[in-house]
Motif scaffolding. Sequence first.
Motif, PDB file in Angstrom:
ATOM      1  N   ALA A  34     -31.150  10.851 -24.009  1.00 49.54           N
ATOM      2  CA  ALA A  34     -32.416  11.933 -24.298  1.00 49.54           C
ATOM      3  C   ALA A  34     -31.709  13.049 -25.498  1.00 49.54           C
ATOM      4  CB  ALA A  34     -32.401  12.762 -23.121  1.00 49.54           C
ATOM      5  N   ARG A  35     -30.586  12.855 -25.932  1.00 48.70           N
ATOM      6  CA  ARG A  35     -29.896  13.563 -26.876  1.00 48.70           C
ATOM      7  C   ARG A  35     -29.912  13.210 -28.385  1.00 48.70           C
ATOM      8  NH1 ARG A  35     -26.448  13.983 -22.212  1.00 48.70           N
ATOM      9  NH2 ARG A  35     -26.227  15.987 -21.285  1.00 48.70           N
TER      10      ARG A  35
ATOM     11  N   PHE B 192     -11.927  13.294 -22.118  1.00 47.63           N
ATOM     12  CA  PHE B 192     -12.725  12.957 -20.814  1.00 47.63           C
ATOM     13  C   PHE B 192     -13.238  11.694 -21.037  1.00 47.63           C
ATOM     14  CE2 PHE B 192     -16.259  12.710 -18.291  1.00 47.63           C
ATOM     15  CZ  PHE B 192     -15.974  13.381 -17.073  1.00 47.63           C
ATOM     16  N   VAL B 193     -13.927  11.356 -21.924  1.00 48.08           N
ATOM     17  CA  VAL B 193     -14.593   9.980 -22.300  1.00 48.08           C
ATOM     18  C   VAL B 193     -13.522   8.768 -22.226  1.00 48.08           C
ATOM     19  CG1 VAL B 193     -15.828   8.642 -24.147  1.00 48.08           C
ATOM     20  CG2 VAL B 193     -16.456  11.044 -23.876  1.00 48.08           C
ATOM     21  N   ASP B 194     -12.327   9.094 -23.005  1.00 47.72           N
ATOM     22  CA  ASP B 194     -11.200   8.105 -22.731  1.00 47.72           C
ATOM     23  C   ASP B 194     -10.987   7.895 -21.403  1.00 47.72           C
ATOM     24  OD1 ASP B 194     -11.454   7.822 -25.582  1.00 47.72           O
ATOM     25  OD2 ASP B 194      -9.474   9.111 -25.543  1.00 47.72           O
ATOM     26  N   ALA B 195     -10.646   8.911 -20.537  1.00 50.91           N
ATOM     27  CA  ALA B 195     -10.197   8.642 -19.095  1.00 50.91           C
ATOM     28  C   ALA B 195     -11.184   8.331 -18.121  1.00 50.91           C
ATOM     29  CB  ALA B 195      -9.657  10.183 -18.666  1.00 50.91           C
ATOM     30  N   PHE B 196     -12.537   8.679 -18.585  1.00 54.10           N
ATOM     31  CA  PHE B 196     -13.488   8.368 -17.395  1.00 54.10           C
ATOM     32  C   PHE B 196     -14.737   7.735 -18.409  1.00 54.10           C
ATOM     33  CE2 PHE B 196     -11.609  12.028 -16.103  1.00 54.10           C
ATOM     34  CZ  PHE B 196     -10.938  11.803 -14.696  1.00 54.10           C
TER      35      PHE B 196
ATOM     36  N   PHE C 158     -12.509  22.264 -17.541  1.00 55.84           N
ATOM     37  CA  PHE C 158     -11.376  22.633 -18.377  1.00 55.84           C
ATOM     38  C   PHE C 158     -11.886  22.396 -19.748  1.00 55.84           C
ATOM     39  CE2 PHE C 158      -6.922  21.647 -20.039  1.00 55.84           C
ATOM     40  CZ  PHE C 158      -6.701  23.171 -20.296  1.00 55.84           C
ATOM     41  N   ALA C 159     -12.601  21.311 -20.347  1.00 56.61           N
ATOM     42  CA  ALA C 159     -13.105  21.315 -21.529  1.00 56.61           C
ATOM     43  C   ALA C 159     -14.115  22.091 -21.796  1.00 56.61           C
ATOM     44  CB  ALA C 159     -13.740  19.944 -21.726  1.00 56.61           C
ATOM     45  N   TYR C 160     -14.899  22.580 -20.967  1.00 63.50           N
ATOM     46  CA  TYR C 160     -16.174  23.467 -21.088  1.00 63.50           C
ATOM     47  C   TYR C 160     -15.694  24.821 -21.328  1.00 63.50           C
ATOM     48  CZ  TYR C 160     -20.601  20.966 -21.168  1.00 63.50           C
ATOM     49  OH  TYR C 160     -21.504  20.206 -21.779  1.00 63.50           O
ATOM     50  N   SER C 161     -14.443  25.163 -20.408  1.00 54.85           N
ATOM     51  CA  SER C 161     -13.824  26.543 -20.399  1.00 54.85           C
ATOM     52  C   SER C 161     -13.524  26.680 -22.039  1.00 54.85           C
ATOM     53  CB  SER C 161     -12.597  26.628 -19.481  1.00 54.85           C
ATOM     54  OG  SER C 161     -13.055  26.367 -18.230  1.00 54.85           O
ATOM     55  N   ALA C 162     -12.782  25.790 -22.500  1.00 51.14           N
ATOM     56  CA  ALA C 162     -12.260  26.028 -24.068  1.00 51.14           C
ATOM     57  C   ALA C 162     -13.519  26.167 -24.676  1.00 51.14           C
ATOM     58  CB  ALA C 162     -11.509  24.724 -24.552  1.00 51.14           C
ATOM     59  N   TYR C 163     -14.539  25.255 -24.608  1.00 51.74           N
ATOM     60  CA  TYR C 163     -15.880  25.237 -25.498  1.00 51.74           C
ATOM     61  C   TYR C 163     -16.307  26.676 -25.548  1.00 51.74           C
ATOM     62  CZ  TYR C 163     -20.766  24.502 -26.619  1.00 51.74           C
ATOM     63  OH  TYR C 163     -21.873  24.711 -27.023  1.00 51.74           O
ATOM     64  N   TYR C 164     -16.572  27.418 -24.363  1.00 50.16           N
ATOM     65  CA  TYR C 164     -17.342  28.545 -24.079  1.00 50.16           C
ATOM     66  C   TYR C 164     -16.491  29.811 -24.590  1.00 50.16           C
ATOM     67  CZ  TYR C 164     -20.705  26.398 -21.081  1.00 50.16           C
ATOM     68  OH  TYR C 164     -21.723  25.775 -20.569  1.00 50.16           O
ATOM     69  N   LEU C 165     -15.059  29.602 -24.684  1.00 53.43           N
ATOM     70  CA  LEU C 165     -14.295  30.502 -25.471  1.00 53.43           C
ATOM     71  C   LEU C 165     -14.262  30.192 -26.690  1.00 53.43           C
ATOM     72  CD1 LEU C 165     -11.253  30.362 -22.650  1.00 53.43           C
ATOM     73  CD2 LEU C 165     -12.948  32.336 -23.000  1.00 53.43           C
TER      74      LEU C 165
ATOM     75  N   GLU D  73     -21.488  10.428 -21.402  1.00 49.83           N
ATOM     76  CA  GLU D  73     -22.508  10.352 -22.457  1.00 49.83           C
ATOM     77  C   GLU D  73     -22.447  11.857 -23.044  1.00 49.83           C
ATOM     78  OE1 GLU D  73     -27.068  11.040 -22.891  1.00 49.83           O
ATOM     79  OE2 GLU D  73     -26.599   9.219 -21.841  1.00 49.83           O
ATOM     80  N   GLU D  74     -22.734  12.887 -21.975  1.00 50.11           N
ATOM     81  CA  GLU D  74     -22.708  14.281 -22.500  1.00 50.11           C
ATOM     82  C   GLU D  74     -21.546  14.806 -23.086  1.00 50.11           C
ATOM     83  OE1 GLU D  74     -22.374  18.567 -19.868  1.00 50.11           O
ATOM     84  OE2 GLU D  74     -22.880  16.575 -18.718  1.00 50.11           O
ATOM     85  N   MET D  75     -19.972  14.367 -22.780  1.00 53.98           N
ATOM     86  CA  MET D  75     -19.019  14.684 -23.179  1.00 53.98           C
ATOM     87  C   MET D  75     -18.849  14.013 -24.846  1.00 53.98           C
ATOM     88  SD  MET D  75     -17.121  16.509 -20.940  1.00 53.98           S
ATOM     89  CE  MET D  75     -18.750  17.018 -21.144  1.00 53.98           C
ATOM     90  N   ASP D  76     -19.181  12.593 -24.659  1.00 52.46           N
ATOM     91  CA  ASP D  76     -19.258  12.021 -26.335  1.00 52.46           C
ATOM     92  C   ASP D  76     -20.164  12.922 -27.344  1.00 52.46           C
ATOM     93  OD1 ASP D  76     -18.205  10.237 -27.719  1.00 52.46           O
ATOM     94  OD2 ASP D  76     -19.781   8.714 -27.116  1.00 52.46           O
ATOM     95  N   TYR D  77     -21.369  13.419 -26.707  1.00 52.84           N
ATOM     96  CA  TYR D  77     -22.086  14.207 -27.597  1.00 52.84           C
ATOM     97  C   TYR D  77     -21.563  15.571 -27.909  1.00 52.84           C
ATOM     98  CZ  TYR D  77     -26.038  17.038 -28.922  1.00 52.84           C
ATOM     99  OH  TYR D  77     -27.020  17.904 -29.846  1.00 52.84           O
ATOM    100  N   MET D  78     -20.929  16.225 -26.720  1.00 53.25           N
ATOM    101  CA  MET D  78     -20.373  17.461 -27.067  1.00 53.25           C
ATOM    102  C   MET D  78     -18.881  17.524 -28.149  1.00 53.25           C
ATOM    103  SD  MET D  78     -22.037  19.737 -25.645  1.00 53.25           S
ATOM    104  CE  MET D  78     -21.100  20.970 -25.979  1.00 53.25           C
TER     105      MET D  78
END
Length: 286
Positions: free
Chosen positions: A155-156, A102-106, A82-89, A113-118
């Motif tokens: 790695a990011r 997402f980071v707060d929930a999981f 759902f998050a990436y759908s918004a991002y790609y749009l 880590e990926e979600m935090d960076y994004m």
Amino acid sequence: MRSVALLLIASASLASCTGFLKFGDTGPSFNKIMKSTDYDYKLRMAEKYYINKDYNHAQQLYDELFRVMKGSEHFEDIYYKFAYSAYYLRDYLNAENLFKGFVDAFPNSPRAEEMDYMRAFTFYLQSPKVQLDQTNTTKTIGFMQAFISTHPGSARIKDANDIIEKCRAKLEQKDFENAKLYYDLKASNPSFLRAASLTFNLLLNTYPDSERGDLYKLYIIRTDYEYAGLSTPDKKESRFEQVITDCNDFFDRFAESKYKKEVQDYLKTTTTTVKTLQNEQIKKAS
């Protein structure tokens, strides 16, 4: 032939309205999917849309599933896509909120880590051109620094540091353009020279390691010299002496600068001017 043409037009129109179907497809229409009460079925279809990079329709389905399937075994994956759908749009404001959520929930998820960076990256993508407000640029730096602190082994980190440097360069360029604007406005109002000097000094102090530090110092010398020349007689000598101090500081800090010759000319002219003013004071005193 006319009937065949009409049939082709009708089929193409149906495909554009249903969204998921293209000419020749035999799958269900998007409207039919949305009306279904079978959420497992909707999840499967959302996955198909997502895989096919039809993020518009995937997002609509994930939006409903996000609320309905909260707490289920599928919820983390739904949240992620759902998050990436918004991002790609390119709905970066919504994507940022979802990445954070997402980071707060999981917080212990392998994807955290990926979600935090994004989340930080979405602010970077919203950073406008130099002439506009740089709030998102400043936020990008803060969030990228927080990411580096929170994920020291990521790695990011290199990418995060590269983005921080790009953002700092943009902020520096904006500050430089603001300072130069004061200098360029001097013809309309000489008091802008004083504002330019203060702003260039602030710029040099804010970015002490800048590759353009010698240019900023040169502008300080220029503005101080011109400002001194416009000063009242009782203030000229002290202000020209400040120019001499600026020139000597330039040579100490930027001995190999390409602007060295210009600064030497300022120093020579200013030193002569100060001596002339001092001689005039002696004559008046006698």
